[in-house]
Scaffold this motif. Sequence first.
Motif, short mmCIF file in Angstrom:
data_model
loop_
_atom_site.label_atom_id
_atom_site.label_comp_id
_atom_site.label_asym_id
_atom_site.label_seq_id
_atom_site.Cartn_x
_atom_site.Cartn_y
_atom_site.Cartn_z
N ALA A 93 -9.78 2.07 6.40
CA ALA A 93 -9.50 1.82 4.98
C ALA A 93 -8.00 1.69 4.74
O ALA A 93 -7.54 0.78 4.02
N LYS A 94 -7.22 2.58 5.32
CA LYS A 94 -5.76 2.52 5.15
C LYS A 94 -5.19 1.24 5.76
O LYS A 94 -4.26 0.63 5.21
N THR A 95 -5.74 0.84 6.89
CA THR A 95 -5.23 -0.37 7.56
C THR A 95 -5.48 -1.61 6.71
O THR A 95 -4.61 -2.49 6.61
N TRP A 96 -6.65 -1.70 6.08
CA TRP A 96 -6.92 -2.83 5.19
C TRP A 96 -5.97 -2.82 3.99
O TRP A 96 -5.52 -3.89 3.53
N LEU A 97 -5.64 -1.65 3.46
CA LEU A 97 -4.69 -1.57 2.35
C LEU A 97 -3.31 -2.07 2.78
O LEU A 97 -2.63 -2.78 2.02
N TRP A 98 -2.90 -1.70 3.99
CA TRP A 98 -1.61 -2.18 4.49
C TRP A 98 -1.63 -3.69 4.67
O TRP A 98 -0.64 -4.37 4.41
N ARG A 99 -2.75 -4.22 5.09
CA ARG A 99 -2.86 -5.66 5.24
C ARG A 99 -2.62 -6.35 3.91
O ARG A 99 -1.90 -7.37 3.84
N GLU A 100 -3.18 -5.81 2.85
CA GLU A 100 -2.99 -6.41 1.52
C GLU A 100 -1.52 -6.35 1.10
O GLU A 100 -0.97 -7.32 0.56
N ARG A 101 -0.87 -5.22 1.34
CA ARG A 101 0.55 -5.08 0.97
C ARG A 101 1.41 -6.05 1.75
O ARG A 101 2.32 -6.70 1.20
N ILE A 102 1.14 -6.16 3.05
CA ILE A 102 1.99 -6.99 3.90
C ILE A 102 1.78 -8.47 3.61
O ILE A 102 2.72 -9.28 3.64
N GLU A 118 9.84 -5.77 8.12
CA GLU A 118 10.13 -4.34 8.30
C GLU A 118 11.04 -3.83 7.17
O GLU A 118 10.81 -2.74 6.64
N GLN A 119 12.03 -4.61 6.86
CA GLN A 119 12.95 -4.19 5.80
C GLN A 119 12.23 -3.95 4.48
O GLN A 119 12.58 -3.06 3.70
N ALA A 120 11.17 -4.72 4.26
CA ALA A 120 10.44 -4.63 2.99
C ALA A 120 9.37 -3.54 2.96
O ALA A 120 8.98 -3.09 1.88
N CYS A 121 8.89 -3.13 4.12
CA CYS A 121 7.71 -2.25 4.08
C CYS A 121 7.83 -0.93 4.84
O CYS A 121 6.96 -0.07 4.69
#
Length: 451
Positions: free
Chosen positions: A426-435, A98-101
């Motif tokens: 699409a946004k959820t998959w992008l968040w998956r990549e970031r996390i 959480e602190q990171a994202c």
Amino acid sequence: MQHVDTLIYAGWIIPVVPENVVYEQHALAIQDGKIVGLLPNSEAVSRFSGRITHRLPSHVLIPGLINTHTHAAMSLLRGIADDLPLQQWLQTRIWPVEQACITPEFVADGTRLAVAEMLRSGVTCFNDMYFFPDVAGDVAAEVGIRATIGLIVLDFPTAWANQASEYLSKAKDVYKKFQHHPLIRTAMAPHAPYTVSDNALQEASELAEQFNIPLHIHVHETIEEVEAAEKEFGERPISRLHRLGLINSRLIAVHATQLQNDEIKLFAREGVKVAHCPESNLKLASGFCPVPKLSRVNIVTALGTDGAASNNDLDVLGEMRTAALLAKGLSRDASCVPAAEALRMATLNGAKALGIDHITGSLEIGKSADITALDLNHLESLPIYNILSQLVYAIGRDKVSDVWVAGRHLLKARVLTSIDIHELQAKTWLWRERIVKILQKQAKEAAQSSE
């Protein structure tokens, strides 16, 4: 003949009030977002004319389900920290990520994902506790779901605020923002006794009284929490909250797995409500909320899913079944928490806990048209002898076909009408990549520090 906005003919209607009643071949008439008629189909034909008419002969209509405790945006963290006890789950996995994202964008996208899941699961109202509550409220309002947005308070800095005084100041701003909104309400939400100081707890309680809103807090979630409090403060968390003036009819005590008999009596005397999150508590091995004992002294007990990072879904129908079965197992009494009571926990009791039972929670004339329809014409749902029992013990959220909030059709034949699911996916998959990148970086840093 009276002309109305919407007329819904159904095979069954379970209004919750009166309790344990099922109407067969009945209809609901809706005008200006409110229920104006509940009557047999044969009478509705001659009495009402609907601008829009729905004929659902194989469906049951129930009040929209209420998720009385969740952290909606944490849907983006579903599955990142499974099979860990609560404190390890929080301190070594959830809080560092959480602190990171966490940003307003994270909260907006995570809340929209959660709202989509809840609507498809028959939920028409949720009680949230997370950072950037203004953003979560905006998303709920945009989609059209009913929500109580928690005004979170902590002692330590996060992306939302730096210290308790700033959390409280921002709480006032968010309260004012939604003060007159028809669907969005607020609740003071100090996170837990172990993360909020005495002064901040008292100030949060005073604001709840000033604003006439609930106060929503995790309390007695684990035995370790209680033991740590006894060591640090010389008293159990509930005793401390009572000393500080927080034990009253505004309080929604979340989890409450570690309750002694005197604490149950105190809750009953003061009108405290309990948000029971059976599946999250089971998954984190936190303990068991003593629902049979709470029921015996008429404590209003509602259902919550907790966040998708610890459950891992937002399925209140599933919580309803688990709550009923768990209560029976704990009490060794098969009649404990019968189907009608389990449904009330998932609907009217949630509305009572949030102080909105005059608006929603049951299908009554004059109340908001917050309605969930489930299609029972499936092999998994047949045959039907007792519709209430079938609803609680046999029907999954995949049978939810339609959802209305204040008369607005938000789920139509399983299709969301106010959310673009392709954009959301699409946004959820992008968040998956970031996390994933964040997790990989944190794992690398942890490995280097241990060398």
